[in-house]
Design an enzyme around this catalytic site. Sequence first.
Site, PDB file in Angstrom:
ATOM      1  N   HIS A   1      -4.512 -11.710   5.818  1.00  0.00           N
ATOM      2  CA  HIS A   1      -5.471 -11.299   4.785  1.00  0.00           C
ATOM      3  C   HIS A   1      -6.851 -11.100   5.403  1.00  0.00           C
ATOM      4  CE1 HIS A   1      -2.505 -11.755   1.776  1.00  0.00           C
ATOM      5  NE2 HIS A   1      -2.465 -13.073   1.786  1.00  0.00           N
TER       6      HIS A   1
ATOM      7  N   ASP B   1      -1.061  -3.391   1.233  1.00  0.00           N
ATOM      8  CA  ASP B   1       0.086  -4.289   1.316  1.00  0.00           C
ATOM      9  C   ASP B   1       0.528  -4.504   2.765  1.00  0.00           C
ATOM     10  OD1 ASP B   1       2.031  -5.936   0.325  1.00  0.00           O
ATOM     11  OD2 ASP B   1       3.396  -4.325  -0.257  1.00  0.00           O
TER      12      ASP B   1
ATOM     13  N   LEU C   1     -20.398   6.998  -2.703  1.00  0.00           N
ATOM     14  CA  LEU C   1     -18.976   6.746  -2.979  1.00  0.00           C
ATOM     15  C   LEU C   1     -18.877   5.592  -3.976  1.00  0.00           C
ATOM     16  CD1 LEU C   1     -16.034   6.504  -0.519  1.00  0.00           C
ATOM     17  CD2 LEU C   1     -16.581   4.472  -1.835  1.00  0.00           C
TER      18      LEU C   1
HETATM   19  C1  IPE Z   1      -1.240  -7.685   0.380  1.00  0.00           C
HETATM   20  O1  IPE Z   1      -0.505  -8.244   1.409  1.00  0.00           O
HETATM   21  C2  IPE Z   1      -2.483  -8.455   0.069  1.00  0.00           C
HETATM   22  C3  IPE Z   1      -2.567  -9.078  -1.280  1.00  0.00           C
HETATM   23  C4  IPE Z   1      -1.653  -9.068  -2.201  1.00  0.00           C
HETATM   24  C5  IPE Z   1      -3.801  -9.777  -1.573  1.00  0.00           C
HETATM   25  P1  IPE Z   1       0.726  -9.199   1.077  1.00  0.00           P
HETATM   26  O2  IPE Z   1       0.226 -10.603   1.050  1.00  0.00           O
HETATM   27  O3  IPE Z   1       1.423  -8.752  -0.147  1.00  0.00           O
HETATM   28  O4  IPE Z   1       1.639  -8.991   2.367  1.00  0.00           O
HETATM   29  P2  IPE Z   1       3.242  -9.049   2.422  1.00  0.00           P
HETATM   30  O5  IPE Z   1       3.780  -8.153   1.366  1.00  0.00           O
HETATM   31  O6  IPE Z   1       3.641 -10.482   2.219  1.00  0.00           O
HETATM   32  O7  IPE Z   1       3.556  -8.567   3.815  1.00  0.00           O
HETATM   33 MG    MG Z   2       3.089  -7.585  -0.522  1.00  0.00          MG
END
Ligand code: IPE
Ligand code: MG
Length: 230
Positions: A19, A2, A113
């Site tokens: 991402h 996250d 793994l």
């Molecule tokens: C996590 O990062 C990635 C996925 C859910 C694919 P977020 O996209 O939730 O990042 P924040 O929470 O907005 O910072």
């Molecule tokens: Mg998030």
Amino acid sequence: MDGNGRWAKARGLPRLAGHRAGTENLRRTLKACVRHGIKILTIYAFSTENWGRPAEEVRGLMTILEQVIERELKELHEQGVQIRHIGRSDNVSPRLLKKIQKAVELTKHNDTLILNVAFNYGGRQEIIDAVRRIMREGIDPAKVDDALLSQYLYTAGQPDPDLIIRTSGEMRVSNFLIWQGAYAELYVTPTYWPDFNEDELQKALDHYAARERRFGLTAEQTKTLAEQAK
Ligand code: IPE
Ligand code: MG
């Protein structure tokens, strides 16, 4: 994993850049897990709830996943990583599904793994899928217990996770391995996922090593059991 969005925002970048950045450190973190002798790693890549995000972000995430498979599959296979998909297949494009299936098929005999990729995954959905199969198979209700239900989950045959690491400081489980994680140790770091690295993993493992796992028993009982197991 996250915090990709906040990582990007802090740099004035679009969310997708976060991402993308979150795939680079994944490779290094995975290698560190292999070095530590960790046998099973589950990454929460995309939840059943994530479909509700803006269409452009969802499309971008799907593209990134395809690219990661293309880019990393050969090396993962060479490292002896067994890739598994945990989650549903509905709503996933046939092209991406094919790539996932190819990765699973290619690596199915590897045993360094196990990498469970929780993609289109929801813990509640997983339990619902299990209950549906149990009922369809006409299993005697008296036979339904912890062990049996576990065998109908996507993670059938695998032990429960010992440690769940959540990045970006959120104190939530967010529908992740809600059955399997009942007694998992939780570790939350404020670090955003793209900044998570080997050192962060080491910190999480050190914290884990210092925990006393009691599984509902008293400290005394736990100590006796540990001594008996020696
Ligand atoms: C996590 O990062 C990635 C996925 C859910 C694919 P977020 O996209 O939730 O990042 P924040 O929470 O907005 O910072
Ligand atoms: Mg998030």
